[in-house]
Design a protein around this motif. Structure first.
Motif, PDB file in Angstrom:
ATOM      1  N   HIS A 180       3.033   7.618   5.990  1.00 55.50           N
ATOM      2  CA  HIS A 180       1.768   8.185   6.259  1.00 55.50           C
ATOM      3  C   HIS A 180       0.979   7.250   7.230  1.00 55.50           C
ATOM      4  CE1 HIS A 180      -0.132   5.846   2.916  1.00 55.50           C
ATOM      5  NE2 HIS A 180      -1.190   5.947   3.703  1.00 55.50           N
ATOM      6  N   ASP A 181       1.178   5.919   7.252  1.00 50.45           N
ATOM      7  CA  ASP A 181       0.515   4.925   8.080  1.00 50.45           C
ATOM      8  C   ASP A 181       1.073   4.674   9.291  1.00 50.45           C
ATOM      9  OD1 ASP A 181      -2.337   4.990   6.975  1.00 50.45           O
ATOM     10  OD2 ASP A 181      -1.621   3.250   5.455  1.00 50.45           O
ATOM     11  N   ASP A 200      -3.368   8.381  -1.289  1.00 56.41           N
ATOM     12  CA  ASP A 200      -4.105   7.520  -0.337  1.00 56.41           C
ATOM     13  C   ASP A 200      -5.463   7.218  -0.653  1.00 56.41           C
ATOM     14  OD1 ASP A 200      -3.504   6.068   1.835  1.00 56.41           O
ATOM     15  OD2 ASP A 200      -4.592   7.617   3.282  1.00 56.41           O
ATOM     16  N   HIS A 255       1.132  -1.218  -0.044  1.00 54.13           N
ATOM     17  CA  HIS A 255       0.022  -0.154   0.008  1.00 54.13           C
ATOM     18  C   HIS A 255       0.840   1.208   0.149  1.00 54.13           C
ATOM     19  CE1 HIS A 255      -2.783   3.157   1.140  1.00 54.13           C
ATOM     20  NE2 HIS A 255      -2.135   3.301   2.258  1.00 54.13           N
TER      21      HIS A 255
END
Ligand code: ADP
Ligand code: NI
Length: 219
Positions: free
Chosen positions: A58-59, A123, A28
């Motif tokens: 970002h995660d 995203d 991802h």
């Protein structure tokens, strides 16, 4: 130096994200990075180091992936500090990551910096289209959700708190398309993001038409 940090971050994430389940795995992050670079190539004045680090990280520490359901995005800052990244870049990366989640757009947060806008679009694109369909059913399966139950009505979440409450957000995966995935195309920021989202949206619409027809034995 910049390329070195990106490569080190990729290696760090490969280890950290291998155990997170397919909807939020390392790939991802890879896809979001590719999408972010593609969108940025059509925009002016993008700080690519900030964008690439934000796309990759970002995660990390996200509430959805944490065992205690709390926000741990301080991990991003710790990692970048450990790599000797400047405080200005760290602040911009952290800022870009902070408000990109869908839950913030429910509360009407608007992103103003180009890096945050591109990260948001990248995203969100990975949540829709063919990959979005695969991720949604994978995520739903991992939470023990049904694929569809015609008796459970579609709900529209009024606030971030409601969206994040597992008791209030236990709907079958098909509902997630109506509650979130089909709304994404109208919340994109960049021109390229909007065009790509429209295409992926059409793919989901065709999938849903077929799904409901098959459900009733009509296709
Ligand atoms: P965001 O980054 O916008 O907050 P999420 O991280 O919540 O988005 O979603 C990540 C992936 O998990 C997406 O592909 C999304 O569709 C899927 N997902 C999240 N919540 C659900 C749900 N309730 N049912 C099915 N899939 C979900
Ligand atoms: Ni993500």
């Amino acid at each position: 130096m910049a390329e070195d940090i990106i490569q080190k971050t990729l290696r760090y994430l490969k280890e950290d994200f291998d155990s997170k389940g397919a909807a939020h795995d390392y790939w991802h992050l890879y896809r979001v990075l590719q999408l972010a670079k593609h969108i940025a190539s059509k925009e002016e004045g993008v700080d690519m180091l900030v964008l690439e680090l934000a796309a990759l990280l970002h995660d990390l520490g996200d509430w959805k992936l944490a065992d205690d359901g709390k926000d741990h995005t301080g991990q991003v800052v710790d990692w970048l500090k450990g790599q000797g990244v400047s405080n200005d870049v760290i602040a911009d990366v952290h800022d870009s990551i902070q408000n990109t989640g869908f839950r913030h757009s429910i509360d009407g947060v608007k992103l103003t910096k180009i890096e945050a806008q591109i990260l948001h679009d990248a995203d969100k694109l990975d949540a829709i289209g063919a990959i979005g369909i695969a991720r949604a059913f994978d995520y739903g399966g991992s939470k023990g959700k049904l694929i569809h139950d015609p008796n459970v009505a579609v709900k529209h979440f009024e606030s971030t708190a409601e969206y994040m409450d597992p008791k209030k957000n236990s709907h079958p995966t098909i509902n997630h398309f109506h509650e979130k995935l089909l709304l994404i195309k109208d919340r994109m920021y960049t021109k390229t993001g909007k065009q790509m989202a429209q295409h992926r949206h059409d793919v989901m619409e065709r999938f849903l038409d077929e799904f409901y027809a098959e459900w009733e034995g009509k296709s």
